[in-house]
Design an enzyme around this catalytic site. Structure first.
Site, PDB file in Angstrom:
ATOM      1  N   CYS A  42      19.726  87.632  42.469  1.00 49.88           N
ATOM      2  CA  CYS A  42      18.723  87.995  43.472  1.00 49.88           C
ATOM      3  C   CYS A  42      17.997  86.763  44.007  1.00 49.88           C
ATOM      4  O   CYS A  42      17.890  86.566  45.213  1.00 49.88           O
ATOM      5  CB  CYS A  42      17.718  88.973  42.871  1.00 49.88           C
ATOM      6  SG  CYS A  42      16.365  89.339  43.981  1.00 49.88           S
ATOM      7  N   CYS A  47      19.341  88.578  47.196  1.00 51.59           N
ATOM      8  CA  CYS A  47      18.258  89.168  47.997  1.00 51.59           C
ATOM      9  C   CYS A  47      17.342  88.157  48.667  1.00 51.59           C
ATOM     10  O   CYS A  47      17.056  88.268  49.854  1.00 51.59           O
ATOM     11  CB  CYS A  47      17.377  90.058  47.118  1.00 51.59           C
ATOM     12  SG  CYS A  47      18.180  90.834  45.731  1.00 51.59           S
ATOM     13  N   LYS A  50      19.055  85.647  51.158  1.00 51.02           N
ATOM     14  CA  LYS A  50      19.592  86.522  52.222  1.00 51.02           C
ATOM     15  C   LYS A  50      18.483  86.969  53.168  1.00 51.02           C
ATOM     16  O   LYS A  50      18.603  86.885  54.374  1.00 51.02           O
ATOM     17  CB  LYS A  50      20.290  87.714  51.558  1.00 51.02           C
ATOM     18  CG  LYS A  50      20.901  88.757  52.444  1.00 51.02           C
ATOM     19  CD  LYS A  50      19.962  89.829  52.925  1.00 51.02           C
ATOM     20  CE  LYS A  50      19.132  90.528  51.914  1.00 51.02           C
ATOM     21  NZ  LYS A  50      19.826  91.466  51.044  1.00 51.02           N
ATOM     22  N   TYR A 176      26.880  96.798  51.939  1.00 48.12           N
ATOM     23  CA  TYR A 176      25.600  96.102  52.115  1.00 48.12           C
ATOM     24  C   TYR A 176      25.795  94.666  52.610  1.00 48.12           C
ATOM     25  O   TYR A 176      25.209  94.251  53.588  1.00 48.12           O
ATOM     26  CB  TYR A 176      24.899  95.939  50.770  1.00 48.12           C
ATOM     27  CG  TYR A 176      24.226  97.115  50.143  1.00 48.12           C
ATOM     28  CD1 TYR A 176      22.852  97.221  50.138  1.00 48.12           C
ATOM     29  CD2 TYR A 176      24.957  98.092  49.477  1.00 48.12           C
ATOM     30  CE1 TYR A 176      22.201  98.257  49.503  1.00 48.12           C
ATOM     31  CE2 TYR A 176      24.322  99.144  48.841  1.00 48.12           C
ATOM     32  CZ  TYR A 176      22.940  99.223  48.854  1.00 48.12           C
ATOM     33  OH  TYR A 176      22.306 100.255  48.226  1.00 48.12           O
ATOM     34  N   GLU A 180      24.868  93.009  56.325  1.00 51.60           N
ATOM     35  CA  GLU A 180      23.716  92.111  56.346  1.00 51.60           C
ATOM     36  C   GLU A 180      24.115  90.731  56.867  1.00 51.60           C
ATOM     37  O   GLU A 180      23.431  90.147  57.724  1.00 51.60           O
ATOM     38  CB  GLU A 180      23.112  91.991  54.936  1.00 51.60           C
ATOM     39  CG  GLU A 180      22.459  93.285  54.495  1.00 51.60           C
ATOM     40  CD  GLU A 180      21.788  93.217  53.128  1.00 51.60           C
ATOM     41  OE1 GLU A 180      20.937  94.061  52.866  1.00 51.60           O
ATOM     42  OE2 GLU A 180      22.123  92.326  52.325  1.00 51.60           O
ATOM     43  N   HIS A 436      -1.468 105.825  65.012  1.00 49.51           N
ATOM     44  CA  HIS A 436      -0.930 105.740  66.366  1.00 49.51           C
ATOM     45  C   HIS A 436      -1.278 104.398  67.013  1.00 49.51           C
ATOM     46  O   HIS A 436      -2.400 103.936  66.850  1.00 49.51           O
ATOM     47  CB  HIS A 436      -1.513 106.882  67.199  1.00 49.51           C
ATOM     48  CG  HIS A 436      -0.885 106.995  68.551  1.00 49.51           C
ATOM     49  ND1 HIS A 436       0.417 107.402  68.733  1.00 49.51           N
ATOM     50  CD2 HIS A 436      -1.391 106.727  69.779  1.00 49.51           C
ATOM     51  CE1 HIS A 436       0.688 107.386  70.037  1.00 49.51           C
ATOM     52  NE2 HIS A 436      -0.390 106.969  70.688  1.00 49.51           N
ATOM     53  N   GLU A 441       4.519 107.124  62.361  1.00 50.53           N
ATOM     54  CA  GLU A 441       3.832 108.408  62.560  1.00 50.53           C
ATOM     55  C   GLU A 441       4.825 109.538  62.817  1.00 50.53           C
ATOM     56  O   GLU A 441       4.522 110.709  62.605  1.00 50.53           O
ATOM     57  CB  GLU A 441       2.799 108.310  63.683  1.00 50.53           C
ATOM     58  CG  GLU A 441       3.384 108.117  65.059  1.00 50.53           C
ATOM     59  CD  GLU A 441       2.315 107.999  66.150  1.00 50.53           C
ATOM     60  OE1 GLU A 441       1.367 108.791  66.138  1.00 50.53           O
ATOM     61  OE2 GLU A 441       2.437 107.091  67.005  1.00 50.53           O
TER      62      GLU A 441
END
Ligand code: NDP
Length: 461
Positions: A42, A47, A50, A176, A180, A436, A441
């Site tokens: 990682c 991760c 990346k 994945y 990516e 908002h 939302e």
């Protein structure tokens, strides 16, 4: 017998580091070994670097969109060596942080490959170490199918260190890593082709989300070579460019081939067979719900066990193990409702069941979807849409799946994952006031369920 350590951990990645620090915090004498760099996949080649590359590549879109907001920019240029080296520096910094975390927790780090000699003895680079309990957290590595010319292909491991950005790159796989890195290289200016054996990317994710990502990647200018298998890679004159020959009889030229066809557990060469640790059919370490292996004093966590191969899951598994064995606080890792994200562009994130899973496992559903152009792109005209989906179990009103394809999907889904973990109902989503104007939302304002498919169609699916 007095052992050198109460716990010895093989592998200083996310799971191993967490388990060792927590165990030490509970008062255990802990040692850990690592044969590459502390931090694991990682931090060192997954991760973290990346995501930094994803950030780097996204500036391309920002520059394009800025014009409609009144900005004039000189034609932006990009230096791959600057980005690559800055990412490498950050990885070095984090590597140092992880080493200091271990030191601070009182965990003794042994650099070198750990090999089990017997159930209580480990050899690390010629030094013999003994321990009462052992944890294997050795992670996984990329697999490249055995085709002629595979030696010319890189994997994600090498992608972080390229001497130069390829003008053209073919990325093999539809998971994945493939999507990516496709976004990364595309954003940085390479011509990207994804070569996948199925008709669309990201098998296992919600079908509508797969379609949304697939179509968006294609619309962004990435070539999608679907239903294509690679037969061999030919190097012209021994180096790039390469000619990729497909099993379907075609061929195409590219400057770099990157394989992202899955990863496999690092179980070879650590003596597991000597100590009675059994592997599953896929070659990962078989564990029970407490992460215990078939050997009485040996546990395993993270990708080496091939449960859910995500860093936070490895951390959870490592933490639960340490609390259970050294903290007098028995805890099993909970693999339900684990949120996840794919940092393709646009991003995909989800928590809970896909619609397909929900239809198989539950009774009647109510499914709410919305698709819209994000406000940010109304001025710039970018043709990127956001897709959101809520899956509700009709009988209980419980929201059992939340999915999103669009900007910041991962950030949004992380918050909603708390609601799903807490068993939130659609009525509770409806009672929540939106912020908002945001994309988020929409998750609390979807009111009309999509018509349910006719029963015959459901049965056929
Ligand atoms: P994945 O398992 O996600 O995807 C592998 C892809 O390669 C699939 O599309 C698969 O096709 C294809 N494939 C497999 N074998 C072959 C073959 N022989 N020829 C052609 N295609 C093939 O693997 P990745 O390498 O992308 O990622 C590994 C793991 O790392 C992930 O499962 C994930 O757990 C983790 N990860 C997580 C990230 C995140 O959380 N954001 C980011 C990166 C990795 P098919 O569908 O047909 O099997």
């Amino acid at each position: 017998m007095a052992y050198d350590y109460d716990l010895f951990v093989i592998g200083a990645g996310s799971g191993g580091v967490r388990a060792s620090r927590i165990a030490a915090g509970h008062g255990a004498r802990v040692g850990i070994c690592e044969d590459y760099r502390v931090g694991g996949t990682c931090v060192i080649r997954g991760c973290v670097p990346k995501k930094l590359l994803v950030y780097g590549s996204k500036f391309a879109h920002e520059f394009e969109d800025a014009a409609a907001y009144g900005w004039t920019l000189a034609a932006p240029g990009h230096s791959w060596p600057i980005l690559r080296d800055n990412v490498a520096k950050e990885v070095d910094r984090l590597n140092g942080v992880y080493i200091r975390l271990l030191e601070g927790a009182g965990v003794k780090l042994h650099m070198g490959r750990g090999r089990l000699m017997d159930r209580h003895t480990i050899d690390v680079g010629g030094t013999t170490i003994t321990a009462d309990k052992l944890l294997v957290a050795t992670g996984g590595h990329p697999v490249v199918p055995d085709i002629p010319g595979r030696q010319f292909a890189i994997t994600s491991n090498e992608a972080f260190h390229l001497p130069a950005l390829p003008k053209r790159i073919a990325i093999v796989g539809g998971g994945y890593i493939a999507v990516e890195f496709a976004g990364i290289f595309h954003g940085l200016g390479s011509e990207v082709a994804i070569v996948l054996r199925r008709d669309r990317v990201l098998r296992g994710f919600d079908e509508e989300c797969r379609a949304a990502v697939h179509d968006a990647l294609k619309a962004s200018g990435i070539t999608m070579r679907t239903e294509t298998q690679i037969a061999r890679i030919e190097a012209t004159g021994g180096k790039a460019p390469f000619i990729v020959h497909t099993a379907q009889g075609g061929s195409f030229e590219t400057d770099l081939v990157m394989y992202a066809t899955g990863r496999t557990a690092n179980t070879a060469g650590i003596g597991l067979e000597k100590v009675g640790v059994q592997l599953d059919k896929a070659g990962a370490i078989a564990v029970d719900e407490w992460s215990k292996t078939t050997a009485p004093n040996i546990w395993a966590v993270g990708d080496v066990t091939d449960r859910i191969n995500l860093t936070p899951v490895a951390i959870m598994e490592g933490h639960c193990f340490a609390d259970t064995e050294f903290g007098k606080r028995p805890r099993k890792p909970d693999h339900r409702d684990v949120p996840s994200a794919v940092f393709c562009q646009p991003e995909l994130a989800n928590v809970g069941l896909t619609e397909e899973e929900a239809r198989l496992r539950l009774g009647e559903l109510r499914v709410f979807t919305t698709a819209f152009r994000p406000m940010k792109y109304t001025l710039s005209g970018r043709q990127q849409r956001t897709f959101m989906k809520l899956i509700v179990e009709a009988a209980t009103d419980r929201v059992v799946g939340v999915h999103m394809v669009g900007d910041d999907a991962a950030e949004l889904i992380q918050g909603l994952a708390v609601a799903i973990k807490a068993g939130a109902t659609k009525a509770q989503f409806d009672a929540t006031v939106g912020i908002h104007p945001t994309a988020g939302e929409e998750f609390v304002t979807m009111r009309t369920a999509r018509p349910e498919p006719a029963p015959s169609r459901q049965a056929a699916e």
